[in-house]
Write a protein that holds these residues in place. Structure first.
Motif, short mmCIF file in Angstrom:
data_model
loop_
_atom_site.label_atom_id
_atom_site.label_comp_id
_atom_site.label_asym_id
_atom_site.label_seq_id
_atom_site.Cartn_x
_atom_site.Cartn_y
_atom_site.Cartn_z
N THR A 1 34.98 46.09 29.41
CA THR A 1 34.68 45.17 30.51
C THR A 1 33.18 45.00 30.66
OG1 THR A 1 34.94 44.79 32.89
CG2 THR A 1 34.77 47.07 32.19
N GLU A 2 32.78 43.82 31.09
CA GLU A 2 31.38 43.57 31.39
C GLU A 2 31.03 43.95 32.82
OE1 GLU A 2 30.46 39.55 30.46
OE2 GLU A 2 30.82 39.79 28.30
N THR A 3 32.03 44.26 33.62
CA THR A 3 31.79 44.71 34.98
C THR A 3 31.09 46.06 34.95
OG1 THR A 3 33.78 43.58 35.75
CG2 THR A 3 32.88 45.29 37.19
N PRO A 4 30.02 46.25 35.71
CA PRO A 4 29.27 47.52 35.67
C PRO A 4 30.15 48.72 36.02
CG PRO A 4 27.98 45.83 36.77
CD PRO A 4 29.34 45.24 36.57
N ILE A 5 29.81 49.84 35.41
CA ILE A 5 30.53 51.10 35.62
C ILE A 5 29.67 52.03 36.46
CG2 ILE A 5 31.55 53.12 34.51
CD1 ILE A 5 33.05 50.46 34.02
N VAL A 6 30.26 52.59 37.51
CA VAL A 6 29.64 53.63 38.33
C VAL A 6 30.35 54.94 38.00
CG1 VAL A 6 29.11 54.44 40.66
CG2 VAL A 6 29.14 51.98 40.17
N ALA A 7 29.60 55.95 37.57
CA ALA A 7 30.19 57.25 37.26
C ALA A 7 30.13 58.13 38.51
CB ALA A 7 29.43 57.92 36.12
N ASN A 8 31.30 58.63 38.90
CA ASN A 8 31.42 59.51 40.07
C ASN A 8 31.50 60.95 39.56
OD1 ASN A 8 32.34 61.05 42.22
ND2 ASN A 8 34.20 59.85 42.57
N LEU A 9 30.43 61.72 39.77
CA LEU A 9 30.36 63.11 39.31
C LEU A 9 30.52 64.04 40.49
CD1 LEU A 9 28.20 61.29 37.56
CD2 LEU A 9 27.58 63.49 36.61
N THR A 10 31.18 65.17 40.27
CA THR A 10 31.31 66.17 41.32
C THR A 10 30.43 67.37 41.01
OG1 THR A 10 32.80 67.64 42.53
CG2 THR A 10 33.36 67.20 40.24
N VAL A 11 29.74 67.85 42.04
CA VAL A 11 28.96 69.08 41.90
C VAL A 11 29.72 70.26 42.49
CG1 VAL A 11 26.75 67.88 41.91
CG2 VAL A 11 27.70 68.71 44.07
N LEU A 12 30.97 70.05 42.86
CA LEU A 12 31.75 71.10 43.51
C LEU A 12 32.50 71.97 42.52
CD1 LEU A 12 33.20 69.07 46.52
CD2 LEU A 12 31.00 70.23 46.31
N GLU A 13 32.58 71.56 41.26
CA GLU A 13 33.28 72.35 40.26
C GLU A 13 32.34 73.38 39.64
OE1 GLU A 13 34.62 69.44 37.49
OE2 GLU A 13 36.35 68.84 38.70
N ASP A 14 32.92 74.37 38.98
CA ASP A 14 32.12 75.30 38.19
C ASP A 14 31.44 74.51 37.06
OD1 ASP A 14 32.96 77.40 39.74
OD2 ASP A 14 34.59 77.98 38.38
N GLY A 15 30.28 74.99 36.66
CA GLY A 15 29.55 74.28 35.62
C GLY A 15 28.66 73.17 36.15
N HIS A 16 28.38 73.23 37.45
CA HIS A 16 27.56 72.17 38.05
C HIS A 16 26.16 72.11 37.46
CE1 HIS A 16 25.25 75.11 40.40
NE2 HIS A 16 26.39 75.75 40.51
N ALA A 17 25.69 73.20 36.86
CA ALA A 17 24.36 73.19 36.25
C ALA A 17 24.28 72.19 35.11
CB ALA A 17 24.00 74.59 35.76
N ARG A 18 25.43 71.78 34.57
CA ARG A 18 25.46 70.80 33.49
C ARG A 18 25.39 69.37 34.00
NH1 ARG A 18 24.53 70.45 28.65
NH2 ARG A 18 26.22 68.94 28.38
N ILE A 19 25.41 69.17 35.31
CA ILE A 19 25.44 67.82 35.88
C ILE A 19 24.25 66.97 35.41
CG2 ILE A 19 25.23 66.52 38.05
CD1 ILE A 19 28.04 67.46 37.49
N PRO A 20 23.01 67.47 35.40
CA PRO A 20 21.90 66.62 34.93
C PRO A 20 22.11 66.13 33.50
CG PRO A 20 21.05 68.50 36.13
CD PRO A 20 22.51 68.75 35.94
N ALA A 21 22.54 67.01 32.61
CA ALA A 21 22.76 66.60 31.22
C ALA A 21 23.92 65.62 31.13
CB ALA A 21 23.04 67.83 30.36
N LEU A 22 24.99 65.87 31.89
CA LEU A 22 26.12 64.96 31.88
C LEU A 22 25.72 63.59 32.43
CD1 LEU A 22 29.11 64.30 31.50
CD2 LEU A 22 29.56 65.34 33.73
N ALA A 23 24.93 63.58 33.47
CA ALA A 23 24.46 62.30 34.04
C ALA A 23 23.71 61.50 32.99
CB ALA A 23 23.58 62.56 35.26
N ALA A 24 22.83 62.15 32.25
CA ALA A 24 22.08 61.45 31.21
C ALA A 24 23.01 60.92 30.12
CB ALA A 24 21.04 62.40 30.60
N ASP A 25 24.02 61.72 29.74
CA ASP A 25 24.96 61.28 28.72
C ASP A 25 25.79 60.09 29.21
OD1 ASP A 25 24.10 63.25 27.01
OD2 ASP A 25 25.76 64.62 27.44
N LEU A 26 26.20 60.12 30.47
CA LEU A 26 27.00 59.03 31.01
C LEU A 26 26.20 57.73 31.09
CD1 LEU A 26 28.88 60.98 33.82
CD2 LEU A 26 29.88 60.07 31.72
N VAL A 27 24.94 57.84 31.44
CA VAL A 27 24.08 56.66 31.47
C VAL A 27 23.92 56.10 30.06
CG1 VAL A 27 21.73 55.86 31.90
CG2 VAL A 27 22.89 57.26 33.61
#
Length: 386
Positions: free
Chosen positions: A326-352
């Motif tokens: 789809t050409e409609t923009p995608i918003v990624a909803n990430l949770t910091v409430l799960e274990d492994g939250h320290a990976r959120i910055p790297a995951l955010a970069a990968d999702l972008v």
């Protein structure tokens, strides 16, 4: 292209806490997704000067209720918890604006146990005739009207640039509430999807219009579910396996039509505001994120919000697949409430890099200091490669 970062927040995180808005701004986000109408929940409030636990006993509207606007059977309840304020949404909006933050209204449309118990004939009804009181059926005209009135009231009273719509379709058999005692039966994903198929009168009419014999469909659903529960015979990998491709597609087409109609109707009172739809690119799915075919969905959506919780590989694959369809923009909803939250910055970069244009972090009021530190680090992801 700059990536917009935002965080979810509840009104009770802000109302009565003069430091809350600046604290959220300190996460490095520019946007706050603020609850305007929400289901029941029990939540911690780690920083609030007056409380530590909020027990929201029923679904409620957090904006100012104007009784003359609610003429149908379904009328939202006001909250009675937290700091007293008849316009908590407006008070929280003002605080966020004062901190330089953009706020979008987070509206839960069809998830309300209190209203479902009052009007069981307007709820999802499975093939056994059993009602799910937490799940209002969007195919019911009264539910449609209730949902659009929620949107209208928020848009008429508040100058918000965007609306995030949650539960814009059917909630299914799975519901994180009460003391769940349903997992031991080991229903497959297909079995749970069969139990999530709504056969209330409105959905029966919609399915019959698509040429289905609804009584036969109900019998086949019951037989497949009972086969799993009582004999351990798998129903299949998908609704297509259990019901046949044509009947499964008719179910998906019925759902897509109703959801698209609801979104199109919501766009009218939205009046040019952005519409962000919590969704997943799987029409079999029911729940707070509507299951639709992103490539063919026929409604004016400005962005799809994809839940990127759970395994990172699955989250990244989901975003890449959606961005390719789809050409409609995608918003990624990430949770910091799960274990492994320290990976959120790297995951955010990968999702972008994988195609997400915006990021939302769940949740500014529920995260521990360490988890909120992960949001600060993730918010430094500034651009996506175009």
């Amino acid at each position: 292209m700059k990536t917009r970062h935002g965080a979810f927040a509840y009104t009770w995180d802000l109302v009565g806490d003069p430091a809350a808005a600046e604290r959220i701004a300190g996460l490095g986000v520019s946007t706050v997704t603020l609850q305007a109408a929400y289901h029941s929940v029990r939540a911690t409030t780690a920083w609030h000067p007056r409380h530590r636990i909020v027990q929201a006993d029923h679904a409620a509207a957090y904006f100012r209720l104007r009784p003359d606007r609610w003429r149908g059977r379904l009328k939202p309840y006001a909250p009675s918890w937290g700091v007293p304020d008849e316009d908590r949404f407006g008070t929280a909006l003002a605080a966020l604006a004062g901190a330089g933050l953009r706020a979008e209204a987070w509206i839960v449309l069809t998830h309300s146990s209190v209203l479902g118990r009052e009007a069981p004939d307007l709820t999802v009804r499975n093939a056994y005739g059993e009602s799910y009181p937490y799940a209002l059926c969007p195919a019911q005209p009264a539910v449609h009207d209730y949902a659009i009135t929620l949107v209208s009231e928020v848009c008429e009273q508040y100058d918000v640039p965007a609306l995030m719509l949650e539960a814009c379709g059917w909630l299914g058999a799975e519901h994180a509430g009460h003391h769940e005692k349903t997992s031991g039966a080991h229903l497959s994903a297909c079995g749970r999807a069969l139990l999530s198929l709504c056969l209330c009168p409105a959905c029966r009419r919609g399915l019959a219009e698509r040429g289905l014999d609804v009584e036969e469909l109900a019998r086949d659903v019951r037989a497949a579910v009972d086969g799993e529960l009582q004999q351990g015979v798998p129903a299949g990998e998908s609704l297509g396996d259990a019901l046949g491709r044509e009947r499964a597609q008719a179910v998906y087409d019925h759902r897509g039509r109703v959801i698209a109609g609801l979104v199109r109707a919501a766009a009218v009172p939205a009046g040019g505001r952005e519409l962000l739809l919590m969704a997943t690119d799987d029409p079999q799915v029911t729940g707070p994120d509507v299951g639709i075919d992103l490539a063919s969905f026929d409604a004016p959506v400005d962005a799809y919000v994809l839940k990127c919780w759970g395994p990172e590989e699955a989250a990244l694959a989901q975003v890449k697949a959606a961005a390719s369809r789809t050409e409609t923009p995608i918003v990624a909803n990430l949770t910091v409430l799960e274990d492994g939250h320290a990976r959120i910055p790297a995951l955010a970069a990968d999702l972008v890099a994988g195609g997400a244009r915006q990021l939302r972090y769940y949740h500014a009021g529920l995260g521990s200091p360490a988890r909120l530190a992960s949001v600060r680090a993730a918010a430094r992801v500034k651009e996506r490669q175009c």
